[in-house]
Design a protein around this motif. Structure first.
Motif, PDB file in Angstrom:
ATOM      1  N   ASP A 247       4.629   5.959   3.446  1.00  0.00           N
ATOM      2  CA  ASP A 247       5.039   5.253   2.234  1.00  0.00           C
ATOM      3  C   ASP A 247       4.309   5.887   1.051  1.00  0.00           C
ATOM      4  OD1 ASP A 247       6.398   3.736   3.964  1.00  0.00           O
ATOM      5  OD2 ASP A 247       5.207   1.906   3.718  1.00  0.00           O
ATOM      6  N   LEU A 248       5.045   6.108  -0.011  1.00  0.00           N
ATOM      7  CA  LEU A 248       4.479   6.940  -1.074  1.00  0.00           C
ATOM      8  C   LEU A 248       4.742   6.376  -2.468  1.00  0.00           C
ATOM      9  CD1 LEU A 248       3.305  10.027  -1.465  1.00  0.00           C
ATOM     10  CD2 LEU A 248       5.614  10.391  -2.356  1.00  0.00           C
ATOM     11  N   MET A 249       3.725   6.558  -3.308  1.00  0.00           N
ATOM     12  CA  MET A 249       3.912   6.271  -4.724  1.00  0.00           C
ATOM     13  C   MET A 249       3.881   7.593  -5.476  1.00  0.00           C
ATOM     14  SD  MET A 249       1.413   4.157  -7.230  1.00  0.00           S
ATOM     15  CE  MET A 249       1.882   3.674  -8.868  1.00  0.00           C
ATOM     16  N   ALA A 250       4.899   7.824  -6.304  1.00  0.00           N
ATOM     17  CA  ALA A 250       4.943   9.049  -7.098  1.00  0.00           C
ATOM     18  C   ALA A 250       4.979   8.669  -8.569  1.00  0.00           C
ATOM     19  CB  ALA A 250       6.180   9.860  -6.731  1.00  0.00           C
ATOM     20  N   ASN A 251       4.156   9.322  -9.365  1.00  0.00           N
ATOM     21  CA  ASN A 251       4.124   9.042 -10.797  1.00  0.00           C
ATOM     22  C   ASN A 251       4.550  10.295 -11.549  1.00  0.00           C
ATOM     23  OD1 ASN A 251       2.825   6.289 -10.658  1.00  0.00           O
ATOM     24  ND2 ASN A 251       1.317   7.527  -9.568  1.00  0.00           N
ATOM     25  N   ARG A 252       5.744  10.232 -12.064  1.00  0.00           N
ATOM     26  CA  ARG A 252       6.314  11.396 -12.744  1.00  0.00           C
ATOM     27  C   ARG A 252       6.199  11.242 -14.245  1.00  0.00           C
ATOM     28  NH1 ARG A 252      10.828  11.185  -9.215  1.00  0.00           N
ATOM     29  NH2 ARG A 252      11.743   9.753 -10.713  1.00  0.00           N
TER      30      ARG A 252
ATOM     31  N   ASP B 293       0.848  -1.194   0.000  1.00  0.00           N
ATOM     32  CA  ASP B 293       0.000   0.000   0.000  1.00  0.00           C
ATOM     33  C   ASP B 293       0.880   1.239   0.000  1.00  0.00           C
ATOM     34  OD1 ASP B 293      -2.533  -0.962  -0.063  1.00  0.00           O
ATOM     35  OD2 ASP B 293      -2.658  -1.297   2.108  1.00  0.00           O
ATOM     36  N   TYR B 294       0.677   2.083  -0.979  1.00  0.00           N
ATOM     37  CA  TYR B 294       1.400   3.346  -1.002  1.00  0.00           C
ATOM     38  C   TYR B 294       0.386   4.472  -0.998  1.00  0.00           C
ATOM     39  CZ  TYR B 294       5.531   0.757  -2.636  1.00  0.00           C
ATOM     40  OH  TYR B 294       6.581  -0.097  -2.750  1.00  0.00           O
ATOM     41  N   GLY B 295       0.763   5.589  -0.368  1.00  0.00           N
ATOM     42  CA  GLY B 295      -0.079   6.776  -0.476  1.00  0.00           C
ATOM     43  C   GLY B 295       0.161   7.424  -1.835  1.00  0.00           C
TER      44      GLY B 295
ATOM     45  N   SER C 232       9.181   3.643   2.445  1.00  0.00           N
ATOM     46  CA  SER C 232       9.150   2.906   1.189  1.00  0.00           C
ATOM     47  C   SER C 232       8.611   3.820   0.098  1.00  0.00           C
ATOM     48  CB  SER C 232       8.232   1.685   1.311  1.00  0.00           C
ATOM     49  OG  SER C 232       8.830   0.749   2.167  1.00  0.00           O
ATOM     50  N   PHE C 233       9.304   3.845  -1.006  1.00  0.00           N
ATOM     51  CA  PHE C 233       8.868   4.667  -2.129  1.00  0.00           C
ATOM     52  C   PHE C 233       8.691   3.794  -3.363  1.00  0.00           C
ATOM     53  CE2 PHE C 233      11.153   7.900   0.384  1.00  0.00           C
ATOM     54  CZ  PHE C 233      10.161   8.879   0.448  1.00  0.00           C
ATOM     55  N   LEU C 234       7.693   4.162  -4.134  1.00  0.00           N
ATOM     56  CA  LEU C 234       7.573   3.585  -5.470  1.00  0.00           C
ATOM     57  C   LEU C 234       7.449   4.753  -6.434  1.00  0.00           C
ATOM     58  CD1 LEU C 234       7.054   1.453  -7.650  1.00  0.00           C
ATOM     59  CD2 LEU C 234       4.673   1.387  -6.946  1.00  0.00           C
TER      60      LEU C 234
ATOM     61  N   SER D  70      13.615   1.877  -1.913  1.00  0.00           N
ATOM     62  CA  SER D  70      13.082   2.536  -3.105  1.00  0.00           C
ATOM     63  C   SER D  70      12.777   1.520  -4.188  1.00  0.00           C
ATOM     64  CB  SER D  70      14.100   3.524  -3.667  1.00  0.00           C
ATOM     65  OG  SER D  70      14.406   4.474  -2.704  1.00  0.00           O
ATOM     66  N   ARG D  71      11.643   1.746  -4.850  1.00  0.00           N
ATOM     67  CA  ARG D  71      11.309   0.968  -6.035  1.00  0.00           C
ATOM     68  C   ARG D  71      11.204   1.958  -7.170  1.00  0.00           C
ATOM     69  NH1 ARG D  71      12.639  -2.103  -3.103  1.00  0.00           N
ATOM     70  NH2 ARG D  71      11.600  -3.699  -1.881  1.00  0.00           N
ATOM     71  N   ARG D  72      11.916   1.719  -8.222  1.00  0.00           N
ATOM     72  CA  ARG D  72      11.893   2.676  -9.326  1.00  0.00           C
ATOM     73  C   ARG D  72      11.552   1.944 -10.607  1.00  0.00           C
ATOM     74  NH1 ARG D  72      16.183   6.746 -12.218  1.00  0.00           N
ATOM     75  NH2 ARG D  72      16.458   5.369 -13.980  1.00  0.00           N
ATOM     76  N   VAL D  73      10.546   2.428 -11.285  1.00  0.00           N
ATOM     77  CA  VAL D  73      10.176   1.850 -12.573  1.00  0.00           C
ATOM     78  C   VAL D  73      10.139   2.987 -13.584  1.00  0.00           C
ATOM     79  CG1 VAL D  73       8.488   0.480 -13.840  1.00  0.00           C
ATOM     80  CG2 VAL D  73       8.720   0.165 -11.367  1.00  0.00           C
ATOM     81  N   THR D  74      11.055   2.973 -14.534  1.00  0.00           N
ATOM     82  CA  THR D  74      11.052   4.043 -15.531  1.00  0.00           C
ATOM     83  C   THR D  74      10.888   3.457 -16.921  1.00  0.00           C
ATOM     84  OG1 THR D  74      13.409   4.041 -16.058  1.00  0.00           O
ATOM     85  CG2 THR D  74      12.739   5.318 -14.130  1.00  0.00           C
ATOM     86  N   ASN D  75      10.093   4.129 -17.705  1.00  0.00           N
ATOM     87  CA  ASN D  75       9.971   3.789 -19.118  1.00  0.00           C
ATOM     88  C   ASN D  75      10.371   5.008 -19.929  1.00  0.00           C
ATOM     89  OD1 ASN D  75       8.970   1.368 -18.279  1.00  0.00           O
ATOM     90  ND2 ASN D  75       6.909   1.642 -19.110  1.00  0.00           N
TER      91      ASN D  75
END
Lengths: 422, 250
Positions: free
Chosen positions: A156-161, A37-39, A186-188, A215-220
């Protein structure tokens, strides 16, 4: 940005989160990445932070035009004093979309296909802000544009850049991204980056990650290059938790040249997966790719790189190398270089190696009085040196040599300069 | 200085050395000759602590200290140096960084401060001249792209930098043309003092003409079967090894 959300939602609904059964994601368990769960900061609450207080650039004398993104929010309050050439835009994607829709519209969402990748669909659906860089025709930006991405949150946070970089015909720029995570949460972070390199335009693009274990990082990243353009790109994972980088470069104009390199240093439980696709869509283009990994402890690395040469793309010259060093018995590397060629007059090569430290070299150094630990360090350092030396930006190159040495000595778990880590 | 007593050693379970006894005193140069596979390189590798070789019995004392109990780097710090038969290439590790790490490691062992960058580069320049090593080579990776002759000159250059008291030259003359051989040998001779000694492994008289050994040993099947004056080397040059084999009853 809103225009694409609905389609993205449908595309995401259809695809769901990627599983290991999806070929492109077989080396990274994305279900696990997205499971916690991320905010999500829907209310656009500003986190009270002054980036200049916590961040001092660890690349001194680079004298960049420095910008900050905090989570997925472009930080307007601290803009650099530097005057950019007329017509150049560096700013909040959201704001620029309102002020200059004519600049964004021809590009936004054109490369990042929501139907092709569910992370791209998710990001398109959720992203509220990000960065827009626009370099008009024939404008040369001398100063490096440095963008520091800071993950900062009390939960804990999810950021979508979302990032959009456009170089019009004949434009030139150097862009450096630095990814950091501030708090021990925890970050995503997901990021979709679209890059348009116009005819005879030249872009240097550097992406340096120095985050932490949570940290979890997913970049496209999607790049399209027009005729006679060049791209020099280097993706460096210096410290992280779990990282998945997808890179697709489309050579869409003749005589375009692309150099995409990367280097990864991982230890502990770190996981780094680079998935690249270079598509030669037209004749007479050149591509070079070099990725190097040094894996220690029980870290896991993955590299899957495909070079696709379509039937018309004659006289393609392409070279792809992935070399890896497993410095401990528990480190694992998955490597999958691929060539798919439909043209018959091309010069292409690809190869990969996975090896251990050269025992003979280790002994040679020890005979000269260098301790085993130091000798191992020198060898690892030398191994990634090839990638770092390929960086054209001299000050960054020198600094990276320094930071890499500290990294291998275990003195660097974060990029130097962030006070919060001390 | 160096004392080897009843040394037996094997690699992958195969016995190579079968009871070596050898004493080298301060200031002496010993030559070690023998056919291929006699165990010459095994002996030199064991003295410097190569992990592939296993010592089954015997001991090696260096200035009274137990060498076999030391790590390779400790042996180096104590003053033991091997000029490798085939120096390894280490791409990406510059000669400067490599030498600085080696010199400062030794200084640390001796309780000295690391050298300043200026002093170090001055020392590099000075010692390079000794073996006429091009400054361009010093900026490259260790032995990277060096010719055979350059690699051997680089070994003697490193010896000059580290100032060991006991050096082993393992076929340092192999692959050298006459000029390079002279440069290497003269460089070595300039480094000799009353306090330094050496073990020179070679097949040829030519190197010994320059180095003028005090004693010549012949190694056959893992044993030193004959020890003599420099004239012994000349005789081997003329007659080969078979007569020594016969004499030893092998």
């Amino acid at each position: 940005m809103n225009a694409l959300r609905e389609k993205a939602y449908v595309d995401f609904q259809r695809q769901g989160f990627p599983t290991r059964k999806v070929e492109e994601y077989r080396y990274t368990d994305m279900e696990e990445v997205f499971a916690p769960d991320y905010g999500v900061n829907l209310q656009r609450v500003q986190f009270p932070v002054n980036p200049h207080d916590i961040f001092k650039c660890s690349v001194p004398n680079l004298s960049t035009s420095l910008y900050f993104m905090v989570n997925d929010l472009f930080h307007n309050s601290v803009m650099p004093k530097t005057q950019l050439p007329e017509g150049v835009v560096v700013g909040s994607l959201c704001q620029q979309a309102l002020e200059h829709p004519e600049l964004l519209q021809p590009y936004y969402g054109r490369l990042a296909k929501t139907e092709a990748d569910s992370v791209t669909a998710l990001n398109t659906m959720l992203a509220q802000d990000g960065l827009f860089i626009y370099i008009p025709k024939n404008v040369v930006v001398d100063k490096t544009i440095q963008v520091v991405n800071i993950l900062r949150s009390d939960v804990d946070l999810m950021a979508n850049r979302r990032v959009l970089i456009v170089l019009e015909q004949g434009a030139q720029a150097k862009v450096l991204f630095c990814d950091h995570a501030m708090d021990e949460r925890s970050f995503l972070a997901t990021q979709v980056c679209e890059v348009f390199v116009g005819e005879n335009a030249h872009l240097e693009l550097y992406d340096l990650e120095a985050t932490h274990l949570q940290s979890r990082r997913v970049t496209n990243t999607y790049v399209r290059q027009q005729s006679y353009s060049t791209l020099n790109m280097c993706t460096i994972t210096m410290h992280n938790g779990l990282t998945r980088n997808t890179l697709e470069v489309d050579l869409a104009g003749q005589y375009a040249e692309t150099h995409v390199n990367g280097c990864v240093v991982a230890d502990k439980q770190q996981h780094v997966d680079n998935n690249t696709l270079i598509r030669h869509s037209v004749p007479n283009c050149q591509s070079n790719e070099l990725y190097k990994y040094v894996l220690d402890d029980s870290s896991v690395g993955a590299f899957a790189g495909k070079v696709l040469v379509v039937a018309d793309a004659q006289k393609t010259v392409s070279n792809e190398v992935n070399a890896n060093l497993c410095a401990s018995p528990d480190a694992r590397m998955y490597t999958q270089p691929m060539l798919e060629i439909y043209a018959d007059d091309v010069k292409c090569s690809h190869g990969s190696t996975v090896g251990q430290l050269n025992e003979q070299a280790l002994f040679y150094m020890r005979q000269r009085g260098i301790s085993e630990a130091e000798a191992r360090l020198l060898l690892k350092f030398a191994f990634v040196g090839e990638v770092i030396d390929s960086i054209k930006l001299e000050t960054l190159r020198d600094r990276l040599h320094y930071l890499m040495e500290k990294r291998f000595r275990g003195e660097l778990s974060h990029c130097e300069g962030c006070k919060v880590h001390n | 200085m160096l004392e080897i007593r009843n040394l037996h050693a094997s690699i992958n379970g195969k016995e190579i050395l079968k009871g070596i006894n050898l004493t080298v005193n301060d200031g002496e140069v010993h030559a070690l000759m023998g056919q291929n596979g006699a165990g010459k390189s095994t002996l030199s590798n064991i003295i410097v602590g190569h992990p592939a070789y296993e010592v089954t019995t015997g001991e090696i004392l260096f200035n009274g200290k137990d060498v076999l109990a030391m790590s390779p780097e400790e042996r180096a710090h104590e003053g033991i140096f091997l000029s490798f038969q085939q120096p390894v290439e280490i791409p990406g590790v510059s000669m400067v960084n490599f030498m600085r790490a080696a010199v400062n490691a030794k200084r640390k062992y001796q309780g000295q401060e690391p050298m300043t960058a200026g002093d170090f580069l001055k020392l590099m320049r000075e010692k390079r001249k000794l073996v006429e090593l091009d400054s361009k080579l010093a900026n490259r990776g260790v032995n990277e792209g060096f010719s055979g002759g350059e690699k051997k000159r680089n070994e003697i250059f490193q010896m000059a930098m580290l100032e060991p008291t006991f050096s082993i030259l393992d076929e340092t003359d192999s692959g050298l043309d006459v000029d390079a051989l002279r440069i290497v040998a003269e460089g070595f001779n300039l480094l000799r003092t009353e306090k330094t000694s050496a073990l020179v492994i070679t097949h040829y008289q030519r190197l010994l003409d320059y180095l003028k050994p005090d004693i010549v040993h012949v190694l056959i099947d893992g044993r030193i079967v004959k020890t003599g004056t420099p004239e012994l080397a000349l005789e081997i040059e003329n007659r080969g090894f078979d007569w020594i084999r016969e004499e030893a009853g092998l």
